[in-house]
Design an enzyme around this catalytic site. Structure first.
Site, PDB file in Angstrom:
ATOM      1  N   TYR A 115      39.995   2.337  27.652  1.00  0.00           N
ATOM      2  CA  TYR A 115      39.440   1.234  28.470  1.00  0.00           C
ATOM      3  C   TYR A 115      40.559   0.282  28.932  1.00  0.00           C
ATOM      4  O   TYR A 115      40.344  -0.544  29.809  1.00  0.00           O
ATOM      5  CB  TYR A 115      38.415   0.392  27.696  1.00  0.00           C
ATOM      6  N   LEU A 169      22.286  -0.870  29.606  1.00  0.00           N
ATOM      7  CA  LEU A 169      21.676  -1.465  30.813  1.00  0.00           C
ATOM      8  C   LEU A 169      21.657  -0.460  31.962  1.00  0.00           C
ATOM      9  O   LEU A 169      21.531  -0.839  33.126  1.00  0.00           O
ATOM     10  CB  LEU A 169      22.452  -2.728  31.231  1.00  0.00           C
ATOM     11  N   ASN A 179      22.345 -11.875  28.396  1.00  0.00           N
ATOM     12  CA  ASN A 179      22.220 -10.755  27.463  1.00  0.00           C
ATOM     13  C   ASN A 179      22.157 -11.193  26.001  1.00  0.00           C
ATOM     14  O   ASN A 179      21.783 -10.409  25.129  1.00  0.00           O
ATOM     15  CB  ASN A 179      23.364  -9.759  27.676  1.00  0.00           C
TER      16      ASN A 179
HETATM   17  N1  LIG Z   1      31.387   5.826  23.512  1.00  0.00           N
HETATM   18  C1  LIG Z   1      31.353   6.143  24.785  1.00  0.00           C
HETATM   19  O1  LIG Z   1      31.611   7.293  25.190  1.00  0.00           O
HETATM   20  C2  LIG Z   1      30.965   5.086  25.781  1.00  0.00           C
HETATM   21  C3  LIG Z   1      30.632   5.452  27.094  1.00  0.00           C
HETATM   22  C4  LIG Z   1      30.237   4.444  27.973  1.00  0.00           C
HETATM   23  C5  LIG Z   1      30.186   3.130  27.548  1.00  0.00           C
HETATM   24  N2  LIG Z   1      30.555   2.800  26.273  1.00  0.00           N
HETATM   25  C6  LIG Z   1      30.537   1.382  25.807  1.00  0.00           C
HETATM   26  O2  LIG Z   1      29.281   0.802  26.124  1.00  0.00           O
HETATM   27  C7  LIG Z   1      29.496  -0.375  26.899  1.00  0.00           C
HETATM   28  C8  LIG Z   1      28.336  -0.656  27.821  1.00  0.00           C
HETATM   29  O3  LIG Z   1      28.110   0.403  28.712  1.00  0.00           O
HETATM   30  P1  LIG Z   1      28.534   0.369  30.264  1.00  0.00           P
HETATM   31  O4  LIG Z   1      29.640  -0.572  30.469  1.00  0.00           O
HETATM   32  O5  LIG Z   1      28.714   1.794  30.652  1.00  0.00           O
HETATM   33  O6  LIG Z   1      27.238  -0.115  31.018  1.00  0.00           O
HETATM   34  P2  LIG Z   1      26.039  -1.185  30.815  1.00  0.00           P
HETATM   35  O7  LIG Z   1      26.366  -2.123  29.738  1.00  0.00           O
HETATM   36  O8  LIG Z   1      24.786  -0.401  30.741  1.00  0.00           O
HETATM   37  O9  LIG Z   1      26.028  -1.903  32.234  1.00  0.00           O
HETATM   38  C9  LIG Z   1      27.063  -2.723  32.683  1.00  0.00           C
HETATM   39  C10 LIG Z   1      26.698  -3.179  34.087  1.00  0.00           C
HETATM   40  O10 LIG Z   1      25.531  -3.988  34.032  1.00  0.00           O
HETATM   41  C11 LIG Z   1      25.794  -5.242  34.650  1.00  0.00           C
HETATM   42  N3  LIG Z   1      25.050  -6.277  33.913  1.00  0.00           N
HETATM   43  C12 LIG Z   1      25.357  -6.820  32.713  1.00  0.00           C
HETATM   44  N4  LIG Z   1      24.424  -7.711  32.330  1.00  0.00           N
HETATM   45  C13 LIG Z   1      23.503  -7.747  33.329  1.00  0.00           C
HETATM   46  C14 LIG Z   1      22.327  -8.497  33.523  1.00  0.00           C
HETATM   47  N5  LIG Z   1      21.882  -9.360  32.606  1.00  0.00           N
HETATM   48  N6  LIG Z   1      21.628  -8.299  34.685  1.00  0.00           N
HETATM   49  C15 LIG Z   1      22.068  -7.418  35.619  1.00  0.00           C
HETATM   50  N7  LIG Z   1      23.181  -6.668  35.486  1.00  0.00           N
HETATM   51  C16 LIG Z   1      23.902  -6.842  34.345  1.00  0.00           C
HETATM   52  C17 LIG Z   1      27.283  -5.449  34.552  1.00  0.00           C
HETATM   53  O11 LIG Z   1      27.714  -6.321  35.577  1.00  0.00           O
HETATM   54  P3  LIG Z   1      28.956  -7.357  35.400  1.00  0.00           P
HETATM   55  O12 LIG Z   1      30.009  -6.654  34.617  1.00  0.00           O
HETATM   56  O13 LIG Z   1      29.349  -7.639  36.809  1.00  0.00           O
HETATM   57  O14 LIG Z   1      28.460  -8.592  34.704  1.00  0.00           O
HETATM   58  C18 LIG Z   1      27.785  -4.022  34.758  1.00  0.00           C
HETATM   59  O15 LIG Z   1      27.782  -3.671  36.124  1.00  0.00           O
HETATM   60  C19 LIG Z   1      30.816  -0.063  27.613  1.00  0.00           C
HETATM   61  O16 LIG Z   1      31.377  -1.206  28.232  1.00  0.00           O
HETATM   62  C20 LIG Z   1      31.604   0.521  26.486  1.00  0.00           C
HETATM   63  O17 LIG Z   1      32.056  -0.516  25.626  1.00  0.00           O
HETATM   64  C21 LIG Z   1      30.906   3.761  25.373  1.00  0.00           C
END
Ligand SMILES: NC(=O)c1ccc[n+]([C@@H]2O[C@H](COP(=O)([O-])OP(=O)(O)OC[C@H]3O[C@@H](n4cnc5c(N)ncnc54)[C@H](OP(=O)(O)O)[C@@H]3O)[C@@H](O)[C@H]2O)c1
Length: 254
Positions: A36, A171, A221
């Site tokens: 990351y 999300l 959140n």
């Molecule tokens: N282990 C693995 O293989 C793996 C894979 C994927 C992810 N992860 C971890 O899981 C974390 C979360 O998953 P993700 O980043 O893929 O996606 P997510 O948390 O499902 O979604 C993030 C998106 O949602 C938006 N968002 C956040 N809060 C919101 C709200 N209250 N209303 C509307 N939109 C909102 C964010 O916008 P803004 O950023 O513009 O606020 C961003 O575009 C990652 O950051 C990582 O740490 C792990």
């Protein structure tokens, strides 16, 4: 382990300031990984927050193509921490469960480099293979997990084994927030679809690590402890499963 944390994939724009702000707002768990490229910024944000080490829970990962022990040491150096709280195998290596990787994390735990160890993107059979080989049960399986893509078998299995399911991309990476059924349920509580998705996890004992860069998202959140989804709404959300994934054809553990 706190049940709600901050994801940091793609949080590359001013990571330190966002992490400092998140900790100030009340986040107590941060999730990262070497790929990351947020580890140095997280370390800086933690330092700026002035929090004591025991007051936050740091989750990071080692990759499937490296030595797990050395990867742990590298992560800690990037974070400028002397230990992690949870080290995960980011994903199983091709064609196996990664017994050698797991042995490396067990050694890292024995040496005090991390308090807990776990896995990510693992199927049930792969977790069983690691347990059979070492007797060590992972603390967590971090997997993609939303009402649109989740697995009752995985949830039951993890409950039996006392493994915490940690929901990543909780999300839907903002792809399904306008879903009619989800939005309808959210409006009944005066909450946002994102808050309902987080709450759905917490009510089932599933940890969630939503990522947010925007300050209003960071705040929103966290505001998920002042309402409770009724059983009927939980069931409606459970029923939305279609093995959907934001990242591939289906969640990796299915
Ligand atoms: N282990 C693995 O293989 C793996 C894979 C994927 C992810 N992860 C971890 O899981 C974390 C979360 O998953 P993700 O980043 O893929 O996606 P997510 O948390 O499902 O979604 C993030 C998106 O949602 C938006 N968002 C956040 N809060 C919101 C709200 N209250 N209303 C509307 N939109 C909102 C964010 O916008 P803004 O950023 O513009 O606020 C961003 O575009 C990652 O950051 C990582 O740490 C792990």
């Amino acid at each position: 382990m706190p049940m709600l944390g901050l994801g940091t994939w793609q949080l590359t724009h001013d990571t330190a300031a966002t992490v400092e702000e998140a900790l100030r707002l009340g986040y107590r768990m941060i999730d990262t990984a070497v790929d990351y490229e947020t580890q140095p910024g997280i370390g800086e944000g933690i330092r700026r927050s002035g929090l004591d080490r025991q007051d936050f829970y740091l989750v990071t990962k080692v990759e499937e193509n490296e030595d797990a022990y050395r990867g742990t040491v590298r992560d800690l150096r990037e974070l400028d921490l002397d230990h992690a709280d949870l080290m995960l195998l980011h994903r199983p290596p091709p064609g196996g469960a990664g017994q050698e990787l797991w042995a490396g994390l067990i050694r890292a735990k024995e040496d005090g480099l991390t308090r807990d160890i776990g896995v990510s993107n693992y199927k049930i059979e792969q977790i069983e293979e690691l347990i059979d080989a070492t007797g060590e049960v992972p603390t967590v399986n971090q997997i993609e997990w939303t009402p649109f893509g989740w697995s009752p078998q995985m949830l039951d299995y993890c409950r039996q084994r006392r493994i915490v399911v940690q929901a990543y991309s909780p999300l839907t990476r903002a792809e399904r927030l306008t879903d009619d059924k989800l939005a309808g349920i959210a409006s009944e509580y005066g909450k946002s679809p994102a808050q309902v998705l987080i709450r759905w996890n917490l009510q089932r004992g599933v940890s969630a690590i939503p990522k947010a860069n925007r300050r209003d998202h960071l705040t929103e959140n966290l505001e998920v402890f002042d309402f409770e989804l009724a059983d009927t709404h939980m069931e409606q959300l459970n029923g939305l499963d279609e093995h959907w994934s934001a990242l591939g054809p289906a969640p990796m553990y299915v």
